[in-house]
Enzyme design. Structure first.
Site, PDB file in Angstrom:
ATOM      1  N   CYS A  81      11.813  87.257  11.655  1.00  0.00           N
ATOM      2  CA  CYS A  81      11.832  86.751  10.293  1.00  0.00           C
ATOM      3  C   CYS A  81      10.922  85.554  10.092  1.00  0.00           C
ATOM      4  O   CYS A  81      10.326  85.380   9.046  1.00  0.00           O
ATOM      5  CB  CYS A  81      13.253  86.448   9.858  1.00  0.00           C
ATOM      6  SG  CYS A  81      14.083  85.282  10.926  1.00  0.00           S
ATOM      7  N   HIS A 113      18.253  82.877   9.913  1.00  0.00           N
ATOM      8  CA  HIS A 113      17.243  83.642   9.196  1.00  0.00           C
ATOM      9  C   HIS A 113      16.272  82.668   8.538  1.00  0.00           C
ATOM     10  O   HIS A 113      16.585  81.482   8.390  1.00  0.00           O
ATOM     11  CB  HIS A 113      17.946  84.509   8.137  1.00  0.00           C
ATOM     12  CG  HIS A 113      17.048  85.525   7.510  1.00  0.00           C
ATOM     13  ND1 HIS A 113      16.295  86.399   8.243  1.00  0.00           N
ATOM     14  CD2 HIS A 113      16.820  85.838   6.202  1.00  0.00           C
ATOM     15  CE1 HIS A 113      15.626  87.189   7.418  1.00  0.00           C
ATOM     16  NE2 HIS A 113      15.922  86.861   6.169  1.00  0.00           N
ATOM     17  N   ASP A 150      12.580  87.377   0.016  1.00  0.00           N
ATOM     18  CA  ASP A 150      12.788  87.521   1.454  1.00  0.00           C
ATOM     19  C   ASP A 150      11.826  88.565   1.969  1.00  0.00           C
ATOM     20  O   ASP A 150      12.052  89.764   1.820  1.00  0.00           O
ATOM     21  CB  ASP A 150      14.235  87.928   1.740  1.00  0.00           C
ATOM     22  CG  ASP A 150      14.525  87.871   3.226  1.00  0.00           C
ATOM     23  OD1 ASP A 150      13.564  87.769   4.017  1.00  0.00           O
ATOM     24  OD2 ASP A 150      15.712  87.928   3.591  1.00  0.00           O
TER      25      ASP A 150
END
Lengths: 306, 650
Positions: B408, B452, B468
């Site tokens: 991520c 994250h 995202d």
């Protein structure tokens, strides 16, 4: 309700065995409770005399078996011998076929001979050569043994010791009793002059009455508490077994009957406790010369009455 | 004093030794090795002395050892104050106290020292196993204390007595725990030297830093929602916001203004929840986007991250509200926007070129550029993986156009870089995404592997918009969890995996128990206490009424225990009761009935001591013996017995 014949018996014995009221009373209690008696003491303190006197005043047959290291079971139980005339084997009963047996110095015999006697004591019958013969009634064994530290002895194992209801010591007489003994007439003659104070039938009756002496729940609880204490306290290797508790109750009942009571008191239990535990409890720190009265006293004082 | 100076038996020594070992052993790992070994050898020495019946070391040697131990502790820590040095010193004293056990007084001191060391364990950990171990140690120590006054009972009996004593103390403990006025702060909070090594998000992000966290299944925080749990894809727990980029790693802003309250308007249905945050040693508090309220003692940074005034060093509980649809930062300051546009002087030429192309095509239209960027990420078929290849100097270019594999942080970094090179203000937001509902107690558990990173872009008229980029390539990471998104053969902590159902089930239960312990025992603070008492019908109790309730309830428990003890006495039959009265009367005259003594024996003894009343005593004792031990006691005898006792006036 007193039993005058019992008092008379005790009086007779105490005239001959001087200064030993307590052991004498315990040995009579032992007979009344249908148990067998083990006397551990030095030679010459009157063990044989006590056995002899008991047999006389109770009007019972008496045999004495001197145990030796070369003794065989047949020497106790009897042997079958071939009878040429009738052409068959004929059983010759051994010295055990009597009402009072004095097994003298039992720990000098080999375990084989010892166990022959002890089995007969337990079963109250003798099986020899395939035939079972009952022993006479009442049947009472007084075994004596020398203190185990003496040379040339085979100490009885614990399981065999348990067959004796009581183990007592006579010990030396005190000075006054000894003086009287030395000054008085010969004991053998006195014993010979004694007559029975009680019929064998009456003795069996009294034995039955002993079993009917009442033990209240509170008293049974007390016996249990004593046993529980020996099982939990670290002072002893193993506690009292249920059989030992039964023995304690049986002797306490006989003791109460000797006192003319129809119920057992804690005092009775306490009075007979040393004789019952002497050969059943072994202290954890195995010091051979513990005074059993002191040990029993400590046990009594550690357990409050319920 | 005679009692206090009675010598100590071997059995008592063994008890004390067992108690000391139980108290000291859990602390051995907290003190230096030399001290642990020295303590162990002192215990061993004492055991040997007892076992072999040897004499204790002479006084001068003991004094020498005390001095040596104290000096050793001082040299180790340069102080004898504070938690660890204090405990170390107590351990030294305990070990040496055992070597001078002489009288009952020493036994009591040793037992008290053991109790104190049990408390000492809680200064280091407060978990359930610690509490259970402490309970066991208290049991052994109590038994040792009992043995110090009477060593005759069997060890099992001694332990049973101790357990009974502790069981009787338990209701008082619970009552005091629940009702005693609480002070703010954790039960065993020690401000210094805790949490030197706790894992968690840091204030910078470089490739691999979050992937590393994904290997830990430690709990980051637990959440209890007041209403319905929002969908998994909405659970963005906002943590440190990182606008500064140096070409390699992202950092939080050096200077941050702070809002005392939320600066944007609410929108959408608010979500209410309560967070129990595990200590992580940083200032930030995690909040669902966008935070709508602030916990006490905290503020909101200029990039909308709630931070506590003090670093979170203890487990902290706070309630919060979130507006999932709030528009934040519509009138963002030019300074912040500038910071959200800054790029290093060089590097990543290919991404810069793409950004410049977007800029040329869409001009000032941020939304269009955003769409173009999302389109690019979609087209590139990027792969979400825990094991991305190592990247060189132009990491964004290499990730986007060459390796195409990343975690991520690669996605977020590349996305922000691309937007910035097209002139759209953007920044990286770190935090946690998702979490897992524990079916046992209904708490949402957010673990370290839920860490994250995502991005925010500033669009004129809409403010900061969350994008995202990971969701573009790996939507299952957001909609489900980590395990669903990464390839099956990549190493994950056991709990993050979706197989091993039974293990998960077990862990759920364990977590629920731990959480209950944290919430209700360790986290039982004034607020909790007020809530609990309010639910019991006590609204806003002050300390006076609390004290009153406390005393009343303690009294009730006392009465209950006393009744329980007396119950056996009340069962006593009248014969025994009358006998006790009689013996008590004689005891006042100096003739004490021993509890083991038979009635007739006692009567003889008493009659000998007091011949004048001998007959009466004997008669009463005989009656008692008959009533208690005889067959079928008569009612008439009982009456006679009672009358004789009533009439007996020695």
């Amino acid at each position: 309700m007193r039993y005058p014949e019992l008092d008379a018996i005790l009086a007779d014995i105490n005239r001959i065995i001087l200064g030993k009221e307590r052991p004498v009373r315990l040995s009579l209690a032992c007979i009344l409770a249908r148990g067998h008696l083990l006397i551990e003491d030095l030679p010459g303190v009157g063990k044989t005399t006590l056995a002899h006197v008991l047999a006389r005043v109770l009007g019972l047959d008496f045999h004495r078996i001197q145990f030796t290291s070369d003794m065989l079971p047949a020497d106790i139980l009897g042997v079958s011998i071939f009878d040429r005339g009738s052409g068959s084997f004929h059983f010759h009963p051994g010295p055990i076929f009597t009402q009072v047996v004095l097994a003298d110095e039992i720990n000098r015999a080999t375990p084989k001979a010892q166990s022959a006697l002890l089995e007969a004591m337990e079963e109250r019958q003798v099986t020899a050569e395939g035939e079972t013969r009952p022993l006479p009634e009442p049947f009472f064994v007084i075994a004596t043994q020398n203190p185990t530290h003496q040379i040339g002895t085979f100490p009885l194992p614990e399981s065999q010791l348990d067959r004796f209801l009581l183990k007592i010591q006579l010990g030396y007489p005190d000075a006054a009793a000894e003086r009287e003994l030395l000054a008085g007439t010969d004991r053998q003659q006195m014993v010979a002059r004694l007559g029975p104070r009680i019929a064998p039938q009456r003795l069996v009756e009294l034995q039955t009455q002993v079993r009917a002496v009442h033990a209240s729940p509170a008293l049974i609880e007390y016996v249990q508490a004593l046993a529980a204490h020996t099982r939990n306290a670290p002072r002893w290797q193993t506690g009292l077994s249920p059989r030992a508790c039964l023995a304690l109750l049986a002797v306490a009942r006989a003791w109460a009957l000797l006192d003319g009571r129809d119920h057992v008191l804690p005092e009775d239990v306490q009075a007979v406790l040393p004789g019952v535990i002497a050969h059943r409890l072994r202290p954890a720190d195995d010091t051979a010369h513990t005074d059993i009265d002191a040990v029993a006293g400590a046990l009594i004082e550690a357990v409050p009455l319920p | 004093m005679a009692r206090a100076s009675r010598p100590i038996s071997r059995r008592q020594t063994w008890w004390l030794l067992a108690s000391a070992i139980a108290a000291a052993a859990p602390l051995a790992q907290q003190v230096p090795l030399w001290l642990a070994l020295a303590g162990a050898s002192a215990f061993g020495w004492r055991a040997l002395l007892t076992w072999q019946h040897w004499r204790l070391p002479p006084r001068w040697l003991q004094v020498l050892l005390v001095i040596a131990g104290t000096v050793g502790v001082f040299l180790q820590y340069r102080t004898i104050l504070g938690r660890t040095p204090g405990i170390a010193l107590l351990l030294v004293f305990l070990a040496l106290k055992l070597l001078e056990l002489r009288a009952a007084r020493d036994a009591v001191v040793t037992a008290l020292l053991c109790y104190f060391l049990v408390l000492g364990q809680f200064l280091f950990t407060q978990t359930i196993p610690t509490a259970m171990l402490a309970g066991l140690t208290v049991l052994i120590t109590t038994a040792a204390l009992l043995a110090a006054s009477d060593d005759r009972p069997h060890p099992r009996q001694q332990l049973r007595r101790a357990a009974l004593l502790l069981a009787q103390a338990l209701p008082f403990m619970l009552l005091l725990f629940v009702l005693f006025p609480r002070v703010q702060g954790p039960l065993w909070g020690i401000p210094q030297d805790r949490f030197s090594a706790v894992s968690g998000l840091s204030d910078s992000m470089s490739p691999g830093s979050i992937a590393q966290l994904s290997q830990s299944d430690a709990i980051a925080f637990r959440v209890q929602f007041k209403g319905e749990v929002p969908p998994q894809s909405q659970l963005y727990w906002r943590g440190p916001v990182m606008p500064a980029f140096d070409g390699r790693s992202w950092r939080v802003a050096q200077t941050m203004g702070a809002y005392p309250e939320v600066p944007y308007a609410g929108a959408g249905t608010p979500v209410e929840y309560e967070v129990t945050l595990e200590p992580h040693g940083k200032h930030w508090l995690f909040a669902l986007e966008m935070p709508a309220s602030l916990p006490p003692e905290s503020a909101l940074t200029s990039d909308y991250q709630p931070v506590a005034r003090q670093p979170v060093r203890n487990r902290t509980r706070y309630t919060q509200r979130a507006w999932p649809e709030a528009l934040a930062g519509i009138d963002e300051t030019p300074g912040s926007l500038r910071a959200a546009l800054s790029l290093p002087k060089d590097g990543n030429p290919r991404t810069r070129a793409v950004g410049a192309a977007w800029r040329a095509e869409h001009g000032e239209d941020g939304a269009a550029i955003l769409a173009a960027a999302q389109n690019l990420f979609n087209r590139q078929l990027l792969i979400y993986t825990l094991n991305p290849p190592l990247l060189g100097a132009d990491m964004v270019d290499e990730f986007l156009f060459d390796s195409k594999r990343g975690f991520c942080e690669h996605f977020a970094a590349a996305f922000v870089f691309a937007l910035r090179s097209a002139g759209v203000p953007a920044r990286v937001v770190a935090g946690y995404q998702g979490g897992e509902i524990n079916p046992v107690d209904g708490y949402l558990e957010v673990r370290q592997y839920d860490a994250h990173a995502w991005t925010e872009a500033w669009i004129a008229g809409r403010g900061w918009v969350r994008i995202d980029p990971t969701a573009i390539s790996a939507p299952s990471r957001i909609n489900n969890n980590l395990a669903a998104a990464v390839p099956a053969n990549e190493g994950l902590p056991l709990l993050a995996r979706s197989d091993m159902a039974w293990l998960k089930e077990l862990r759920y239960r364990l977590d629920a128990v731990t959480n209950g312990w944290n919430q209700w025992v360790l986290g039982y603070n004034p607020q909790r206490q007020r809530d609990l008492l309010a639910s019991l019908g006590l609204k806003e109790p002050d300390w006076r009424s609390m004290t009153a309730i406390l005393s009343v309830l303690c009294g009730v428990i006392m009465l209950g225990l006393a009744g329980w003890i007396l119950r056996n006495r009340l069962h006593v039959d009248p014969v025994l009761a009358a006998w006790r009265k009689f013996t008590a009367r004689l005891a006042r005259r100096g003739m004490v009935w021993q509890p083991w003594e038979g009635p007739l024996d006692f009567a003889e003894r008493a009659a000998a001591a007091d011949p004048a009343h001998g007959e009466g005593i004997r008669e009463i004792a005989a009656l008692y013996a008959g009533l208690r031990y005889g067959p079928a006691p008569q009612a008439a005898d009982l009456i006679r017995f009672k009358n004789r006792i009533a009439a007996f006036r020695p």
